[in-house]
Write a protein that holds these residues in place. Structure first.
Motif, PDB file in Angstrom:
ATOM      1  N   ILE A   1     -48.005 -29.660 -19.344  1.00 55.53           N
ATOM      2  CA  ILE A   1     -47.228 -30.237 -20.448  1.00 55.53           C
ATOM      3  C   ILE A   1     -47.451 -31.736 -20.607  1.00 55.53           C
ATOM      4  O   ILE A   1     -47.016 -32.318 -21.600  1.00 55.53           O
ATOM      5  N   ILE A   2     -48.146 -32.357 -19.666  1.00 62.67           N
ATOM      6  CA  ILE A   2     -48.335 -33.813 -19.716  1.00 62.67           C
ATOM      7  C   ILE A   2     -49.113 -34.241 -20.956  1.00 62.67           C
ATOM      8  O   ILE A   2     -48.673 -35.119 -21.704  1.00 62.67           O
ATOM      9  N   GLU A   3     -50.256 -33.661 -21.188  1.00 59.56           N
ATOM     10  CA  GLU A   3     -51.087 -34.061 -22.328  1.00 59.56           C
ATOM     11  C   GLU A   3     -50.404 -33.786 -23.670  1.00 59.56           C
ATOM     12  O   GLU A   3     -50.405 -34.650 -24.547  1.00 59.56           O
ATOM     13  N   PRO A   4     -49.787 -32.613 -23.872  1.00 56.71           N
ATOM     14  CA  PRO A   4     -49.075 -32.417 -25.145  1.00 56.71           C
ATOM     15  C   PRO A   4     -47.933 -33.421 -25.365  1.00 56.71           C
ATOM     16  O   PRO A   4     -47.716 -33.875 -26.487  1.00 56.71           O
ATOM     17  N   ILE A   5     -47.221 -33.785 -24.302  1.00 53.22           N
ATOM     18  CA  ILE A   5     -46.172 -34.792 -24.458  1.00 53.22           C
ATOM     19  C   ILE A   5     -46.790 -36.135 -24.832  1.00 53.22           C
ATOM     20  O   ILE A   5     -46.290 -36.838 -25.720  1.00 53.22           O
ATOM     21  N   ALA A   6     -47.896 -36.489 -24.182  1.00 52.39           N
ATOM     22  CA  ALA A   6     -48.577 -37.754 -24.502  1.00 52.39           C
ATOM     23  C   ALA A   6     -49.019 -37.767 -25.967  1.00 52.39           C
ATOM     24  O   ALA A   6     -48.849 -38.774 -26.670  1.00 52.39           O
ATOM     25  N   GLN A   7     -49.570 -36.651 -26.438  1.00 55.42           N
ATOM     26  CA  GLN A   7     -49.996 -36.564 -27.840  1.00 55.42           C
ATOM     27  C   GLN A   7     -48.812 -36.728 -28.785  1.00 55.42           C
ATOM     28  O   GLN A   7     -48.895 -37.451 -29.779  1.00 55.42           O
ATOM     29  N   LEU A   8     -47.704 -36.065 -28.473  1.00 59.22           N
ATOM     30  CA  LEU A   8     -46.520 -36.157 -29.320  1.00 59.22           C
ATOM     31  C   LEU A   8     -45.961 -37.578 -29.330  1.00 59.22           C
ATOM     32  O   LEU A   8     -45.587 -38.102 -30.387  1.00 59.22           O
ATOM     33  N   CYS A   9     -45.917 -38.222 -28.174  1.00 59.10           N
ATOM     34  CA  CYS A   9     -45.417 -39.604 -28.109  1.00 59.10           C
ATOM     35  C   CYS A   9     -46.300 -40.540 -28.926  1.00 59.10           C
ATOM     36  O   CYS A   9     -45.784 -41.395 -29.663  1.00 59.10           O
ATOM     37  N   ASP A  10     -47.613 -40.390 -28.813  1.00 62.39           N
ATOM     38  CA  ASP A  10     -48.523 -41.219 -29.616  1.00 62.39           C
ATOM     39  C   ASP A  10     -48.297 -40.979 -31.110  1.00 62.39           C
ATOM     40  O   ASP A  10     -48.234 -41.922 -31.902  1.00 62.39           O
TER      41      ASP A  10
END
Length: 178
Positions: free
Chosen positions: A28-37
């Motif tokens: 879930i780390i990368e999808p959260i990073a994408q959403l935050c960006d």
């Protein structure tokens, strides 16, 4: 017109690589990073609701053992999701990001009416934060790629509970980032 904010729950060192880590958190780390960006690019606030426990008096330690002790490396957001300038970081002592924190005040001052819940423990901290968001009149959206928990059963049950009891919309991340 609605205004959304992304809430990132407990993406801390102790939950990802520390004493109560689970390998299920890694995806879930990368999808959260994408959403935050995406949120930052579209003027949506990003708010971190982070466990920050007091040693020796914290009741959660009886359930989970010591974790996310305030002032330690374990209580810091993982490097991949480091808060950026303009993000909000709100410490919490309980499962809910709202209970006895400034989260509601921050959301109201920002004019937010919709919370996008992400982070660790869909069946615990995400669920309890969703409950308090519901009780305070916020619309709840959960991108399913941005949360998980230690078991598949807990993950599915957590999302179903948020959907069925709090009216949360369980969506694909792509539905938000279009």
């Amino acid at each position: 017109m609605s205004k959304s904010a992304v809430i990132v729950i407990d993406m801390l060192n102790d939950f990802v690589t520390g004493p109560i880590a689970s390998p299920r958190v890694n995806h879930i780390i990368e999808p959260i990073a994408q959403l935050c960006d995406y949120a930052r690019e579209h003027d949506m606030p990003v708010i971190y609701a982070n466990d920050s426990h007091t040693p020796e008096i914290d009741k959660e330690f009886k359930v989970w053992g010591p974790h996310a002790v305030e002032g330690t490396k374990g209580a810091e957001v993982i490097t991949e999701l480091t808060p950026k300038q303009g993000d909000f970081v709100i410490p919490k002592k309980t499962y809910s990001g709202f209970y006895e924190t400034t989260l509601e005040l921050v959301l109201r001052e920002l004019g937010v009416d919709t919370v996008i819940i992400t982070g660790w423990q869909a069946d615990c901290c995400c669920r309890h934060t969703s409950a308090d968001a519901f009780f305070r009149g916020f619309k709840i959206v959960v991108p399913k790629e941005t949360t998980d928990t230690t078991t598949e059963e807990g993950y599915v049950g957590g999302l179903e509970y948020i959907k069925n009891i709090y009216g949360g919309e369980i969506v694909n991340l792509a539905d938000i980032m279009k």
